[in-house]
Each structure stands twice: as C-alpha cells, then as structure tokens.
Design a protein around this motif. Structure first.
Motif, mmCIF file in Angstrom:
data_model
loop_
_atom_site.group_PDB
_atom_site.id
_atom_site.type_symbol
_atom_site.label_atom_id
_atom_site.label_comp_id
_atom_site.label_asym_id
_atom_site.label_seq_id
_atom_site.Cartn_x
_atom_site.Cartn_y
_atom_site.Cartn_z
ATOM 1 N N LEU A 176 -4.840 4.991 -9.819
ATOM 2 C CA LEU A 176 -5.340 4.949 -11.204
ATOM 3 C C LEU A 176 -6.091 6.231 -11.532
ATOM 4 N N SER A 177 -6.883 6.702 -10.576
ATOM 5 C CA SER A 177 -7.622 7.950 -10.766
ATOM 6 C C SER A 177 -6.655 9.104 -11.032
ATOM 7 N N ARG A 178 -5.573 9.164 -10.269
ATOM 8 C CA ARG A 178 -4.549 10.214 -10.455
ATOM 9 C C ARG A 178 -3.900 10.101 -11.831
ATOM 10 N N ILE A 179 -3.611 8.886 -12.262
ATOM 11 C CA ILE A 179 -2.988 8.684 -13.582
ATOM 12 C C ILE A 179 -3.902 9.215 -14.680
ATOM 13 N N PHE A 180 -5.202 8.876 -14.580
ATOM 14 C CA PHE A 180 -6.135 9.314 -15.620
ATOM 15 C C PHE A 180 -6.359 10.829 -15.571
ATOM 16 N N GLU A 181 -6.287 11.400 -14.374
ATOM 17 C CA GLU A 181 -6.466 12.848 -14.237
ATOM 18 C C GLU A 181 -5.289 13.609 -14.830
ATOM 19 N N LEU A 182 -4.073 13.123 -14.588
ATOM 20 C CA LEU A 182 -2.871 13.902 -14.904
ATOM 21 C C LEU A 182 -2.175 13.468 -16.193
ATOM 22 N N LEU A 183 -2.384 12.223 -16.626
ATOM 23 C CA LEU A 183 -1.587 11.702 -17.750
ATOM 24 C C LEU A 183 -2.459 11.096 -18.852
ATOM 25 N N LYS A 226 -13.639 5.187 -5.092
ATOM 26 C CA LYS A 226 -12.395 5.609 -5.769
ATOM 27 C C LYS A 226 -12.438 5.246 -7.256
ATOM 28 N N ILE A 227 -13.055 4.097 -7.575
ATOM 29 C CA ILE A 227 -13.193 3.694 -8.986
ATOM 30 C C ILE A 227 -14.054 4.713 -9.739
ATOM 31 N N CYS A 228 -15.080 5.206 -9.074
ATOM 32 C CA CYS A 228 -15.902 6.266 -9.698
ATOM 33 C C CYS A 228 -15.012 7.445 -10.094
ATOM 34 N N GLU A 282 0.831 -1.207 0.000
ATOM 35 C CA GLU A 282 0.000 0.000 0.000
ATOM 36 C C GLU A 282 0.864 1.256 0.000
ATOM 37 N N ALA A 283 1.944 1.256 0.791
ATOM 38 C CA ALA A 283 2.835 2.414 0.872
ATOM 39 C C ALA A 283 3.507 2.677 -0.478
ATOM 40 N N ALA A 284 3.913 1.612 -1.147
ATOM 41 C CA ALA A 284 4.561 1.767 -2.458
ATOM 42 C C ALA A 284 3.588 2.381 -3.473
ATOM 43 N N THR A 285 2.352 1.894 -3.450
ATOM 44 C CA THR A 285 1.339 2.420 -4.377
ATOM 45 C C THR A 285 1.029 3.876 -4.068
ATOM 46 N N TYR A 286 0.918 4.173 -2.771
ATOM 47 C CA TYR A 286 0.630 5.545 -2.344
ATOM 48 C C TYR A 286 1.764 6.483 -2.739
ATOM 49 N N ALA A 287 3.001 6.025 -2.574
ATOM 50 C CA ALA A 287 4.155 6.853 -2.943
ATOM 51 C C ALA A 287 4.138 7.150 -4.443
ATOM 52 N N PHE A 288 3.843 6.136 -5.241
ATOM 53 C CA PHE A 288 3.815 6.312 -6.697
ATOM 54 C C PHE A 288 2.712 7.297 -7.093
ATOM 55 N N GLY A 289 1.525 7.114 -6.520
ATOM 56 C CA GLY A 289 0.420 8.023 -6.829
ATOM 57 C C GLY A 289 0.695 9.449 -6.402
ATOM 58 N N SER A 290 1.476 9.612 -5.325
ATOM 59 C CA SER A 290 1.729 10.952 -4.775
ATOM 60 C C SER A 290 2.658 11.790 -5.640
#
Length: 867
Positions: free
Chosen positions: A434-441, A476-478, A386-394
């Motif tokens: 995933l939401s962050r990726i779609f928002e920013l990239l 979050k999927i929404c 979870e920490a690794a995923t959170y770090a990547f999203g951040s």
C-alpha cells in the motif's frame, strides 16, 4: 626509549585497569618519542613466531592503526608520519612484514598481509616499493613454497589491489598478478584454502583487469576459470566466485554477450538448489545486470535516438525464464524471519531483483507476474499470499500508469481487506505494498491518483486501524500515511482533501509514537517522521488551528521528557524527535497569516531549547540547533532578546570538533541568525568570527564543516555591511587559500570532487555576501582582491565537470563583482575574455534560474563597460 615491547603489549590487555592504563601510556610515550623505532618494534614482534600470539595480535592491530584511519585528516597525518621515517628503517619493517607471510600462524600472516597493503597504498603511488609485486609473485613460483605461504601471498595481493589503483601499477605487473591469482584458483593443483584466497584476490583485482577484459582470449580464460570455480564443492569458494561474477557484471557488462547462456544456467542452478549464501550472490548477479541496463536507459532518456550499442538487453532476452525463477524465490520465506528492514534472505533478494527487472523492462514484466499474483493471492497458505502481495508491490515502479492503473484499482480493495489477514507476514507485506502504491500512483497534481474523494475515507479507516497492529506492521503503515500525505501536497487546490482527517491522523501517529510494546525505537521514529511529513504537506492557512494544537502537544511532551524515568540515551532520542517536529511546525507556520502563532509561543519554545542545551547529547543538539535556526527565521529581529543566553551554546557548537555534525549545523544556524538580526548580530561578531577562523585553521575539524563556514562569512558580511571591514584581512586569505586547494584536487576521485564542488560553491557564496555587504559603503576595499577572484572564476569555468550549483554561484558572483565595484571593475573586466563565454554558456542552459542570473550578470557587466 628502550623497552620490552612484548611485556607492554601483554600488559595492555590485562584485566587489571591500572596495569592496562600504565602499559598503554608507556606504549604511547614510545610512539611519540620514537615513531620509527616504535613501528620497527611492532613489525619485529609480529614477525617473531617465538612471541606469544596475544602480543603479536595487538602489535599487528597497533601497526595497522598507525598507518591508516577513517578520518581523512588523521589519515593524512599518519601517511606523512610514515613518509618521514628513515628509508633504512622502512626497509627493515617491510622485510619483517614479508617474512611474516611465511609464519606458520595464520593470524600473524593475515594481519601482516593487511599491513603490507596499507604501506603499499602509501608507497606504490610514490614509486617507493617497486619490488613488492615481484617479491610476492616470487612466493607463488617457488616450487617448494608451503601452501600457507601461497595462501598468505594471494591474500596480500588481494588486499594490495583493494588499497591501490590500477593506474599505479605497470600493465606487466597487473598481468602477472592476474596470472598468479587465476592459476591459484585451479582446483586440480591447489588446496581449498589456496583456491579461496585466490578467488577473493581476483575479486579485488578485477578493477585492474580492464585491458585484459578487452582481449578476447584473456577474457574468455578468466571467465572460464571463474565459472568453473562457481561449481566448486566448497560453499565458501562458490560464494566467492559468484561475488566475482557480480563485480564482472558491473565492470564489464559490455563484453558479457558470449557468456550469458552459461551464466544464466549457472545462476539458475544456484538459485534453485544451492546454499542460501551462494543463491543470494546468483540473484545479485542479475540485480547488477539490471542496474547497468537501467543506467544505460536513463542516460538516453529523452533522446530521439535511443539505440546504444552498449545496451545488450540481457534482461529482456532472459525475461521468460528469469521472472519465473525470481517468483519461485518469493515462496521461500522463513517462518520466524525477522521483519526488520535489514533482513536479507532469498525471498527479499528475489523481490528486490524483480523490482529492478520491472524498472528495466517496464510493461513487459506485468503479464509474466500477474498470473502468479492471481493464483496465489487467495491461497490458504500464508507463504503464497505473502509472495503474491510482495510480487505485486515489487513491479509497481517501471511499468506505465496505463498498464498498472486497472490492476491497482482492481487490487486496492483486496489489499485493504488483506490488512485483516491472520498472518503477520502477510499484513506486513500488504502495508508495504500500500505504501508503494501511494508513493508511485498517488499524485493528483499529475492528473492521476488511485485515491479519490470516494475511497479516501475507507483507506484512512484501514490505515488508522492498522497503525494499532504489531510494531513492524504499524511501522509500514506509517510509511503508507507518509506517502498518502505527500501526494496531496502538490494538489494545487485551495483546500486539501486530507484536511478534514488531519486531527485523526495526527492523534493516531502520536499514539503510535507513545506505544511501549516495541523493544526498539523504530516505530516511534517512523511515527514522528510521518507526522513531520503530514505537517509539512498540510494546507495552510486552513490547517493553522490544527497545527497550533499540535504545537501545544509537542511542547508539553518535550517539557515532560525531562522528567521521564528512562535512561539518558532514550531521553535524548525522544527529545531529538520532538525538536524535529517543532522545527517543521515553526517552518510551516512561518507565513504572514500564521507567524503570530510562533511569535506568541516563541519564549516558551526557546526556554525548552535552552533546557535541552543544558544537557549534553549531540543527537538532541543537532535537532535543537536546526529548530532554533527555524525559530530565528520566524521571529526575525525579535530573536535578539534570546542571544545573551543562547550565545554560549552557539560558542559550544562552533567548538565541537568531535561531533562535527553539530559544529556544521551550528555554522548554518549562525547564518540563519544573521539573516534574522541583520546588523543586530554585530555585538557577537568578534566572537563568532574568531571561532570560525579557528575552525578553518584546525587540522582536527572534519573537512565537511569548512564549506559552510565560508558561506557563513557571506551571511555575516551581508548582515553587518561596512563593519565587515575589520575581518577582511582574515577572511580573504582564507578564501584564496581554499581556492588554491580546489585547484590541486584529484579530479579522478568522485568523493574528493563532490567535496570540491561544495567548497567552490561556498567560496563564491562568501565573495557574493562580502561584495554585496561592502557595495554601498566601502567597495574599494575589494579592488585588490578582484584579480584573484577572476582567476578562480576562470579556473572553474574551464572545468567542464563542475556541478550546476557551482555554475550558478560562479555566474552570480561575477555579476556581484561588476555591481559592487562599478567603475573599479572595468580594468579587470575589459580583459576578461572567458566572462563572455561563461555568460553565453549559462544563457544556453535549460535552467531558467541560471538563465535569469546570467542575464542579470550580463546587464551588470554591460553597465560597467559602457559607463
């Protein structure tokens, strides 16, 4: 009126309803008949240690509420009421309050300190309590003063600083306050209670210390004491000291260089080993530093010379040590932590700060974070994954697309698989990432997107499966679907890549909204908000048939909602969400090719809306009103047939002072209906104008409703043209009065200035509508008012801090004045020296729309002057 106020205050807290009601009525009567005597009696009750604590407590609450209110108009009324009290009575009240600080009862002096500050906020700006600060400081210097008095005094000083502005005190008073407060923080001399009160007082006094922070010796002494206090044995004091450091980071960033090594050591120690409430403030210190550096960078964005002496690059210098410290916090999740967005713990704070660090330093953060991601993403421990995923999203916002693109492309498939993780926390954070990726990239219009025709189907497969997961994961999927749809909006292609999947997406979102396994309505709200965005971004006309099918579904749901076996509040919330979807659908289908769909179902839609208005729920009324505004725009003149039945609800909305948002939205809908009906609105104008004028005259209506009312005058005038003459004698004085209010506003208050910009823009919009409405029939009616309008325009022109929207409205009304009055405008415009400067200023703007308006205005004035 003579009364035993103690008895009434105690009776007002009785469990017996009749006794309580009668006591409250008697207290109100006392207050109305003798306001000054009432306040005096309350202060005497609060200060009397011989009275019951229950009556003293309520006396303090009532006294405080008699001096201040959240509502601006109510607050102004209370301030004027205090100002009108006889000076001798005010002296007695203030003496009682200062005497209460000596009380042995903490609750009494705590309340008194707040009331003193409320009075100070009224009187200090008027120079009416010159000895307050001296009286308070005297308490601190008395050798035999009890500890409780010093604690009470420090608390009062803090509240006074919170309630007033540093410009309102003499610098000598500020210096004395800071000296008393900093000395109070000395742990060798004082108890923990005094040191805590002093530290909290310093927090409120920091805004007053600008001059002191410019003096190196004074600044260093304050910093030394705060840093020492941050190592106190008591947790509460350490927390308060770090709150001071957070405030100092925001207010005095520019002078922090000499102290940063010490501050890093302090905060690092706190983050790694202190209590969570202290560690959170230590992280917040670095978040505040990031905020300051981001602001500096944004202010220089686009300029060739980006060197700024105020930019100390603290984050860049501390990066090698700061990022590992923050990454460590990500591993400190709580097993049973709430997955709610409002959750705030060490890992959440660390991730938020890491995101700010990424925005501050950009690409430099990536090589420091990715090893942590790679070594933890496949760990058997859920906390590590979870920490690794959170770090990547951040870190997805800040670094360049070039730096992130290969990482995101490589990691996307892994993240999609992680949506099957056994741990809910991991799935929740993965969905957020995933939401962050779609928002920013994901922005095909810019030429870059992580989503393409090849991977869209598997991505949607995972998302539509994930939306069936636990409610917090589905929510979050929404968000991910929301940004996925948004990215395709500006694709520019005649056919959207998303269209073939639209029916499946819509069905999944409706199913998520209908779920009953969530205790709250957050998932339902998220699903409907996402549905709205999916519809808003859909490609019409190719999706018209799909959206028409959705219209049937939503209408049916709204119809059934009236019979659902749920409480009124939940029913109202659901109906509000459904009305919002209908609004978006109506707006989406409001084009020549698809408008027929709306006109076909308009009668059925309107029947549903009228049923909603027959119920009393402000939340639903807001959304229903907005949807009706969209329906009026879509149906145009055809909306006229609904007016006889709808008008009574329009009247109700315009009179709804209590729920002022409903009133404001209703005013906007009047404008929509005017544009739809044109002069067919005339039969209703007398009633509407009477209500709008009553609203403007009311001291009870929230001020935010007044600008839309002025804009509405313009809409009505445009619709009915020469018929607006009958209202001119009422509308113009209101506009002139409002323009004078603008001239008297406090330019140092950001909130007041924001309101001032709204008000000025609406005044110009009103004049524009009136000028255009009367142009063809009776333009001469406006000649007597042209001079005042030009004076107001000049006032706005001289204000270099005006909002750009105000500039656009102002330059447009100048053109409307020339256009409408023609030859009659010549006498006013020939002496209008500022007009030329104003037009030139607008022509030099980078805003093409403003330039076009300025060119048109220049042409209108030119025609008048040469004719």
């Amino acid at each position: 009126m003579s009364m035993d106020i103690t008895s009434y205050l105690l009776a007002a807290q009785s469990p017996d309803t009749k006794t309580r009601t009668e006591a409250e009525a008697s207290l109100r009567q006392f207050q109305e008949q003798n306001p000054s005597g009432f306040l005096h009696a309350l202060s005497a009750e609060l200060s009397n240690d011989g009275k019951p604590m229950e009556s003293r407590r309520l006396a303090g609450i009532v006294l405080k509420n008699s001096l201040d209110a959240k509502d601006a108009s109510r607050k102004d009324h209370l301030v004027q009421q205090w100002v009108a009290i006889d000076a001798s009575v005010k002296v007695q009240i203030k003496e009682s309050l200062l005497r209460t600080l000596m009380s042995v009862t903490q609750e009494a002096w705590h309340t008194s300190s707040q009331v003193i500050a409320k009075i100070a906020s009224i009187e200090i700006p008027r120079k009416e309590w010159p000895d307050l600060i001296g009286s308070l400081l005297n308490n601190m210097t008395q050798p035999d003063a009890p500890a409780s008095l010093k604690q009470a005094t420090l608390e009062t000083l803090g509240y006074v600083c919170e309630e007033t502005s540093h410009e309102q005190l003499e610098q000598s008073e500020v210096n004395a306050i800071l000296t008393a407060v900093v000395q109070g923080m000395n742990f060798a001399q004082h108890s923990a209670e005094i040191r805590l009160a002093a530290t909290k007082a310093l927090y409120n006094a920091l805004a007053f210390a600008e001059t002191n922070f410019k003096n190196e010796m004074e600044r260093s002494y304050i910093m030394k004491v705060v840093c020492e206090t941050a190592t106190s044995q008591e947790v509460e004091i350490r927390q308060a000291a770090y709150e001071c450091l957070v405030a100092i980071a925001s207010m005095y960033y520019i002078v922090l260089e000499p102290y940063m090594q010490t501050l890093f050591e302090l905060t690092s120690k706190a983050v790694k080993g202190d209590e969570e409430i202290v560690a959170l403030q230590a992280i917040e210190f670095w978040s505040s530093i990031c905020d300051e550096e981001i602001d500096i960078q944004e202010s220089y964005e686009g300029q060739s010379d980006q060197s700024d002496p105020s930019h100390s690059r603290f984050i860049e210098k501390a990066l090698q040590f700061l990022v590992p410290m923050l990454l460590e916090t990500l591993l400190k999740q709580e097993e049973d932590q709430d997955q709610d967005d409002s959750t705030w713990n060490l890992s959440m704070a660390g991730g938020t700060c890491l995101g700010l660090v990424a925005r501050t330093v950009g690409d430099a953060v990536v090589p420091l974070v990715m090893p942590f991601v790679e070594s933890n993403i496949s760990s058997p421990e859920w906390r590590a994954r979870e920490a690794a995923t959170y770090a990547f999203g951040s870190i997805l916002e800040g670094p360049s697309i070039e730096k992130l693109s290969p990482l995101v492309h490589a990691g996307l498939e892994f993240l999609l698989k992680a949506m099957n993780d056994q741990n809910d926390h991991v799935k929740d954070t993965t969905a957020w990432t995933l939401s962050r990726i779609f928002e920013l990239l994901h922005c095909p219009a810019s030429g870059f997107s992580v989503i393409n025709a090849a991977n869209l189907q598997p991505i949607l497969g995972v998302l539509l499966e994930g939306i069936k997961d636990t409610p917090h994961v589905a929510e979050k999927i929404c968000g991910a679907i929301y940004y996925l749809a948004q990215g395709f909006e500006e694709d520019g292609a005649s056919s959207s890549t998303l269209t073939p999947y639209l029916p499946q997406i819509i069905a999944s979102l409706i199913a998520a909204a209908d779920r009953t396994d969530s205790n709250d309505s957050k998932l339902r709200s998220a699903a409907y908000e996402t549905l709205n965005e999916v519809v808003r971004c859909a490609n019409v006309p190719e999706t018209a048939q799909i959206i028409e099918q959705l219209l049937h579904v939503i209408m049916n749901k709204l119809s059934l909602s009236f019979e659902l076996p749920i409480d009124k509040e939940k029913q109202g919330d659901l109906q509000a969400l459904l009305c919002a979807v209908l609004q978006v659908i109506i707006q989406k289908l409001n084009s020549d090719e698809t408008k027929k769909i709306i006109t076909t179902f308009a009668d059925q839609i309107m029947i549903l809306f009228l049923r909603i208005f027959a119920c009393r729920s402000s939340t639903v009324h807001e959304e229903a009103m907005l949807a009706i505004g969209a329906l009026a725009y879509a149906t145009g003149p055809g909306f006229g047939k609904y007016m006889p039945e709808f008008y009574k609800y329009l009247e109700m909305g315009l009179q709804n002072f209590e729920e002022y948002q409903v009133c404001s939205i209703t005013v906007g809908v009047v404008g929509d209906i005017c544009r739809a009906l044109d002069d067919k609105i005339l039969p209703y104008c007398d009633g509407i104008m009477a209500l709008l004028l009553k609203d403007l005259s009311s001291g009870d209506l929230h001020r935010s409703v007044k600008p839309p009312i002025f804009s509405c005058f313009g809409d009505i005038a445009l619709s009915i043209g020469a018929q607006f003459e009958k209202y001119l004698g009422y509308a113009i004085p209101m506009l002139q009065s409002a323009s004078e209010v603008c001239a008297q506003m406090d330019t140092d208050d950001d909130e007041i200035m924001e309101y001032g910009n709204l008000l000025r823009r609406s005044i110009f919009e009103a004049y524009s509508g009136i000028l255009q409405g009367l142009k063809d029939a009776k333009p001469e009616l406006l000649v007597p008012h042209a001079k005042h309008l030009l004076q107001f325009l000049e006032f706005v022109f001289r204000d270099k801090n005006r909002d750009e929207s105000v500039t656009k409205a102002a330059i447009a009304v100048l053109g409307d004045l020339a256009d409408a009055l023609g030859q009659n405008a010549k006498i006013f415009l020939k002496d209008c020296s500022f007009c030329v400067d104003f037009i030139h200023e607008c022509l030099e703007s980078g805003d093409e729309q403003l330039k076009d308006t300025a060119l048109w205005t220049q042409g209108m004035i030119g025609q008048v002057m040469v004719s």
